[in-house]
Scaffold this motif. Structure first.
Motif, PDB file in Angstrom:
ATOM      1  N   ASP A  99      10.962  45.174  -0.104  1.00  0.00           N
ATOM      2  CA  ASP A  99       9.865  46.105   0.176  1.00  0.00           C
ATOM      3  C   ASP A  99       9.495  46.937  -1.041  1.00  0.00           C
ATOM      4  O   ASP A  99       8.331  47.289  -1.242  1.00  0.00           O
ATOM      5  CB  ASP A  99      10.196  47.008   1.369  1.00  0.00           C
ATOM      6  N   ALA A 100      10.473  47.261  -1.887  1.00  0.00           N
ATOM      7  CA  ALA A 100      10.199  48.086  -3.065  1.00  0.00           C
ATOM      8  C   ALA A 100       9.875  47.268  -4.306  1.00  0.00           C
ATOM      9  O   ALA A 100       9.521  47.836  -5.341  1.00  0.00           O
ATOM     10  CB  ALA A 100      11.399  48.983  -3.355  1.00  0.00           C
ATOM     11  N   ALA A 101       9.970  45.937  -4.216  1.00  0.00           N
ATOM     12  CA  ALA A 101       9.799  45.110  -5.420  1.00  0.00           C
ATOM     13  C   ALA A 101       8.442  45.298  -6.100  1.00  0.00           C
ATOM     14  O   ALA A 101       8.382  45.420  -7.330  1.00  0.00           O
ATOM     15  CB  ALA A 101      10.032  43.639  -5.080  1.00  0.00           C
ATOM     16  N   VAL A 111       8.010  46.606  -9.942  1.00  0.00           N
ATOM     17  CA  VAL A 111       7.258  45.888 -10.974  1.00  0.00           C
ATOM     18  C   VAL A 111       6.233  46.812 -11.624  1.00  0.00           C
ATOM     19  O   VAL A 111       6.047  46.799 -12.851  1.00  0.00           O
ATOM     20  CB  VAL A 111       6.585  44.639 -10.376  1.00  0.00           C
ATOM     21  N   ALA A 112       5.549  47.635 -10.817  1.00  0.00           N
ATOM     22  CA  ALA A 112       4.584  48.584 -11.379  1.00  0.00           C
ATOM     23  C   ALA A 112       5.271  49.560 -12.328  1.00  0.00           C
ATOM     24  O   ALA A 112       4.736  49.913 -13.396  1.00  0.00           O
ATOM     25  CB  ALA A 112       3.880  49.333 -10.250  1.00  0.00           C
ATOM     26  N   PHE A 113       6.465  50.008 -11.960  1.00  0.00           N
ATOM     27  CA  PHE A 113       7.242  50.912 -12.816  1.00  0.00           C
ATOM     28  C   PHE A 113       7.609  50.218 -14.138  1.00  0.00           C
ATOM     29  O   PHE A 113       7.466  50.792 -15.219  1.00  0.00           O
ATOM     30  CB  PHE A 113       8.497  51.348 -12.053  1.00  0.00           C
ATOM     31  N   LEU A 114       8.065  48.980 -14.043  1.00  0.00           N
ATOM     32  CA  LEU A 114       8.437  48.238 -15.250  1.00  0.00           C
ATOM     33  C   LEU A 114       7.212  47.944 -16.111  1.00  0.00           C
ATOM     34  O   LEU A 114       7.291  47.970 -17.351  1.00  0.00           O
ATOM     35  CB  LEU A 114       9.136  46.937 -14.874  1.00  0.00           C
ATOM     36  N   THR A 115       6.075  47.679 -15.465  1.00  0.00           N
ATOM     37  CA  THR A 115       4.836  47.413 -16.198  1.00  0.00           C
ATOM     38  C   THR A 115       4.414  48.623 -17.022  1.00  0.00           C
ATOM     39  O   THR A 115       3.844  48.494 -18.113  1.00  0.00           O
ATOM     40  CB  THR A 115       3.716  47.015 -15.227  1.00  0.00           C
ATOM     41  N   ALA A 116       4.733  49.818 -16.502  1.00  0.00           N
ATOM     42  CA  ALA A 116       4.405  51.053 -17.219  1.00  0.00           C
ATOM     43  C   ALA A 116       5.436  51.381 -18.287  1.00  0.00           C
ATOM     44  O   ALA A 116       5.392  52.477 -18.871  1.00  0.00           O
ATOM     45  CB  ALA A 116       4.294  52.204 -16.222  1.00  0.00           C
ATOM     46  N   GLY A 117       6.348  50.467 -18.559  1.00  0.00           N
ATOM     47  CA  GLY A 117       7.354  50.690 -19.598  1.00  0.00           C
ATOM     48  C   GLY A 117       8.679  51.203 -19.084  1.00  0.00           C
ATOM     49  O   GLY A 117       9.557  51.563 -19.881  1.00  0.00           O
ATOM     50  N   GLY A 118       8.851  51.249 -17.757  1.00  0.00           N
ATOM     51  CA  GLY A 118      10.096  51.740 -17.186  1.00  0.00           C
ATOM     52  C   GLY A 118      11.259  50.794 -17.436  1.00  0.00           C
ATOM     53  O   GLY A 118      11.078  49.602 -17.697  1.00  0.00           O
ATOM     54  N   ARG A 119      12.464  51.358 -17.334  1.00  0.00           N
ATOM     55  CA  ARG A 119      13.683  50.580 -17.542  1.00  0.00           C
ATOM     56  C   ARG A 119      14.623  50.804 -16.364  1.00  0.00           C
ATOM     57  O   ARG A 119      14.748  51.927 -15.861  1.00  0.00           O
ATOM     58  CB  ARG A 119      14.402  51.003 -18.846  1.00  0.00           C
ATOM     59  N   GLU A 137       0.660  37.572  -8.595  1.00  0.00           N
ATOM     60  CA  GLU A 137      -0.507  38.427  -8.817  1.00  0.00           C
ATOM     61  C   GLU A 137      -0.769  39.390  -7.664  1.00  0.00           C
ATOM     62  O   GLU A 137      -1.011  40.580  -7.875  1.00  0.00           O
ATOM     63  CB  GLU A 137      -1.740  37.543  -9.046  1.00  0.00           C
ATOM     64  N   GLN A 138      -0.727  38.881  -6.428  1.00  0.00           N
ATOM     65  CA  GLN A 138      -1.156  39.674  -5.281  1.00  0.00           C
ATOM     66  C   GLN A 138      -0.006  40.326  -4.519  1.00  0.00           C
ATOM     67  O   GLN A 138      -0.215  41.328  -3.845  1.00  0.00           O
ATOM     68  CB  GLN A 138      -1.953  38.792  -4.313  1.00  0.00           C
ATOM     69  N   VAL A 139       1.189  39.749  -4.588  1.00  0.00           N
ATOM     70  CA  VAL A 139       2.319  40.320  -3.858  1.00  0.00           C
ATOM     71  C   VAL A 139       3.151  41.221  -4.768  1.00  0.00           C
ATOM     72  O   VAL A 139       3.347  42.399  -4.472  1.00  0.00           O
ATOM     73  CB  VAL A 139       3.187  39.209  -3.229  1.00  0.00           C
TER      74      VAL A 139
END
Length: 865
Positions: A538-540, A544-552, A643-645
């Protein structure tokens, strides 16, 4: 009126792709104008499709824009026609429903539809139903072109609508008894992909030689939608925007009849219902009787023309996700009509018997079949509506209520309940614990006490048969063949404990609306040391959005205890010290509600949060392989998932050109199902993959690609049936089997989609968060009987246990024995890299939710595992 000689679909398509929202809003407004104005007076000249478009039936293919223009014009000049846009495709093309009804019925349309919906209520009495039926028309829904390259039916739609609008002698009278809803193109993106290809490929004159280019569309073809999904298998799973938009309108129309127009091999004839066996026993006699009745009506029309056809062969009514079976579960007489032709037929094709099959032939057959269906429905209106009402009054016959039990983390149960709600199925929940003798579905543990928060799906509700079809653990299959998979029960697909309930159970039950995706954030004062995220799908997307923003993030290697809470292996730690502006990043990623803030990295039990054994997780650079040789539907599922999920950026790479790609730029490569992936890769591509793996790459392969690449790159072996030495008499007896005996043996050897239980390696990071609710280190998979032979040389992340038992669907004892203690998902070290192999496609049709965590782990955790 000036005829439209040629409509420039290319210009229309290009503009839509650049400005889809702007075009649709203006376009939809234009389409809605006929609905906002009083109906035009009847008696105006109603142009035929040939007069309006500038060509006769079968002379050329009509692009989607031409369909839209013709139906919009028809609505302007006829008081019987109105156009109802209900959505748009991913490429920005409009999705349309066209209503054709008498002027009287159009004036009282909302009243008619409201009374029609009343017939779907199981509590509507027989007397009240009879009162409605005396004056209400039946609703017939005609769907054209769900497969974009099965192109003739949309041409037939134009001429069918014209006949109805002008009151043609053979069909105009039916509008006294029926309201017709037509969907001219269910799959506009796929249709235009095919039409545009054909325009470019053909010469001045069409060439009937089936070996020429115009009869061989390139990958991915025009059958599927933008995301390369087969929309005809998506009705129950609703993964695609076209399906979701259409089914959102279904309760408005609640049709008594639904016809799904298709095409098949050009060497065939024409198929219409009744269906072949097996027919799912969930359908009542009403469904079977009317399938026969419509078949007889169609046969009369085809007999009159001398056309060949067949019934009750090939196309069954078992799997619930088709355009015939899904509407039938809601009381429609859902039917598939199949015309010879298909994506390779073009404007004219020579068949194997030397005869020519033209687009005009194909469209005319659909045109005539559609009108014959309308005549049968109109002639039997009263009986059709009575049967529809009785279908709903008896909707719970032979069905039980289903209890769904959420786990400690209710994520899976909430996802399943939301799926059911999207399907229009009513779900209730109790806030109190209770006791019951409900029967656990096979594979789940028995319970006597059920917790607060348990969900109940009653069989007695308007969509009770649909609920039963999707939730029952098993459906009896009578026969020795089927067109599709034999098991699909959603509690197994989602990994949610399910129990069948006979009779009543105490407690207060309340209907639920769509459930929130995320829990409420945990309160915390001050600045946290970091955040913890337990594994679960559910949080995946937010991760991914967090990692896309440079998160670790860091995946913890084992269980640990902190602040009195025991956290599972695979829990992610998001440290403040490694993530500047951490709070802002998690908030912007919508990740905060899933997180637990912590004030220290010093655990009470297990490794501390800063352990060197944790796996560093950052956004991987992903390449997805597609192109000739790759299964377009499997590619589409992975494309849609990424892309969508997940919302994960990726590069689409051509498998045939991989040797020219600098693979060092990629962390993860994904290879969907394929048809000879090594042939497509070529020697250079295969060697490039091997070198990239050895230097640290992660290759994720599924299905046939996993089996091929696992053998060539990882030295894995498939589990095969052991050859048995036969005595002479046994060998002769086998050689002299009859055709029927051989068919029976083939059926016994097949595994046409069965549900099996598998076990997880609880210590493997790729298995984190994947276990089904109520089970320890286990989940369920949809199997077609494939497996790897376990070996010391690789890790079995997911495997079939000893004493493997059938859960649901068709599988022989011999196949169960063959799969016993075999590997379903493997990780193989190759140099500094790894192969992650799924022997079956975990994203098959995007409905097996239990495959999502495993694929997300492969992508996110795989490079560090």
């Amino acid at each position: 009126m000036t005829p439209l000689v040629e409509f420039s679909s290319g210009l229309f398509h290009g503009f839509v792709m650049r400005h889809p929202k702007a075009v649709l809003s203006a376009f939809a407004l234009a389409l809605l104008l006929p609905l906002l104005s009083p109906p035009s007076a009847s008696g105006q000249e109603i142009p035929s499709p040939a007069e309006f478009l500038g060509y006769e039936l079968g002379e050329r293919f009509t692009p989607v824009a031409g369909l839209v223009h013709y139906f919009s014009n028809l609505a302007e000049v006829s008081d019987r026609v109105s156009v109802h846009p209900y959505g748009e495709t991913p490429e920005g093309r409009p999705l349309l429903q066209v209503l054709v009804a008498s002027a009287e019925y159009r004036q009282r349309l909302e009243e008619i539809l409201e009374l029609n919906r009343e017939l779907t209520d199981p509590e509507t009495t027989q007397d009240r139903a009879a009162e409605i039926i005396r004056t209400n028309p039946a609703v017939v829904y005609l769907s054209y072109g769900v497969h974009g390259n099965e192109s003739s039916s949309s041409e037939a739609a134009l001429w069918t609508a014209w006949d109805l609008a002008r009151g043609a002698e053979d069909v105009g009278w039916t509008l006294d008894s029926v309201v017709v809803v037509m969907e001219p193109s269910v799959n506009p993106d796929g249709r235009d992909r095919y039409v545009n290809f054909y325009r470019q490929a053909r010469g001045v004159e069409p060439n009937p030689d089936p070996n020429t280019r115009e009869h061989d569309p390139p990958w991915p073809g025009g059958r599927a939608n933008h995301y390369l999904f087969d929309l005809n298998r998506d009705w129950s799973w609703m993964s695609q925007p076209e399906t979701r938009a259409r089914l959102a309108t279904w309760s408005r129309w609640s049709p008594q009849v639904h016809v799904d127009f298709h095409e098949m091999s050009p060497n065939s004839t024409y198929f219409f219902f009744p269906p072949a066996k097996p027919v799912n026993p969930i359908y009542p006699e009403h469904t079977r009787e009317w399938a026969q009745r419509f078949g007889e009506g169609n046969a009369r029309a085809f007999d009159e023309e001398g056309w060949l056809y067949y019934t009750a062969e090939g196309f069954d009514l078992f799997y619930p996700g088709y355009g015939d079976s899904w509407p039938s579960l809601l009381g429609s007489i859902g039917m598939t009509y199949e015309q010879a032709g298909g994506g390779g037929a073009g404007l004219v094709v020579e068949r194997s018997d030397g005869t020519l099959l033209t687009l005009e032939d194909r469209a005319t057959h659909h045109w005539v079949a559609g009108k014959a269906t309308l005549r049968t429905a109109a002639a039997g209106r009263t009986e059709l509506l009575n049967g529809f009402a009785e279908f709903h009054r008896t909707v719970d016959e032979g069905l039980l209520d289903i209890l769904l039990v959420p786990g400690e983390d209710p994520e899976r149960a909430h996802a399943l309940v939301n799926h059911l709600l999207d399907q229009g199925i009513q779900v209730e929940r109790t806030q109190e614990p209770f006791r019951s003798r409900a029967q656990a579905h096979q594979g789940f543990p028995a319970l006597e006490s059920f917790p607060a928060g348990t969900f109940r799906v009653r069989a007695r509700q308007p969509r009770g048969r649909l609920a039963g079809a999707l939730l029952k653990p098993e459906h009896l299959l009578e026969g020795s063949s089927t067109y599709d998979i034999t098991a699909w029960s959603l509690p197994y697909a989602y990994g949610v404990q399910a129990h069948s309930l006979q009779g009543e159970v105490g407690g207060d039950w309340e209907f639920v609306d769509r459930l929130p995706r995320a829990p409420a954030p945990v309160a915390f004062s001050g600045t946290p040391y970091g955040y913890l995220l337990t594994p679960g799908f559910d949080a995946a997307p937010a991760l991914v959005a967090f990692l896309t923003a440079g998160g670790r993030a860091y995946a913890q290697p084992d269980t640990f205890r902190l602040d009195g809470i025991l956290y599972p292996q695979g829990t992610f730690f998001l440290p403040r010290g490694k993530n500047p502006d951490l709070r802002r990043k998690v908030e912007e990623a919508d990740l905060l509600p899933f997180l637990v803030p912590v004030s220290t990295g010093f655990t009470e039990e297990g490794a501390d949060l800063g352990t060197d054994d944790s796996g560093f997780v950052e956004l991987p650079h992903v390449g997805l392989l597609g192109g000739e040789g790759v299964s377009s539907t499997s590619y589409g599922a992975h494309w849609f998932f990424l892309e969508q999920v997940l919302g994960m950026p990726f590069d689409a790479l051509d498998v045939g050109g991989l040797a020219r790609v600098d693979l060092e730029d990629y962390d993860v490569l994904v290879v969907p199902e394929s048809y000879g992936v090594q042939r497509s890769l070529g020697e250079g591509g295969t060697e490039g993959l091997r070198a990239w793996l050895r230097s640290g790459g992660t290759l994720v392969a599924v299905g046939s690609s996993a089996r091929a690449l696992g053998e060539s790159l990882g030295e894995l072996e498939l589990r095969e049936e052991e050859e048995e030495e036969l005595e002479r008499d046994e060998r002769l007896a086998q050689a002299l089997r009859t055709r029927e005996e051989r068919e029976e043996d083939r059926w016994r050897e097949a595994v046409p989609g069965a549900i099996l239980r598998v076990e997880l390696d609880p210590d493997h990071p790729l298995a984190a968060g994947a276990s089904a609710d109520g089970l320890d280190r286990s989940l369920f998979v949809l199997s077609r009987g494939r497996a790897f032979e376990p070996s010391e040389g690789y890790e079995s992340v997911v495997f079939h246990p000893q004493g493997l038992e059938r859960i649901s669907g068709v599988i022989s004892p011999e196949n169960l024995e063959r799969l016993d203690r075999s590997t379903w998902m493997a990780q193989v070290g190759v140099g500094r890299g790894s192969l992650i192999l799924f022997v079956e496609d975990p994203l098959f049709r995007m409905f097996w939710y239990s495959g999502y965590p495993l694929m997300a782990n492969a992508l996110l955790v795989g490079p560090s595992s």
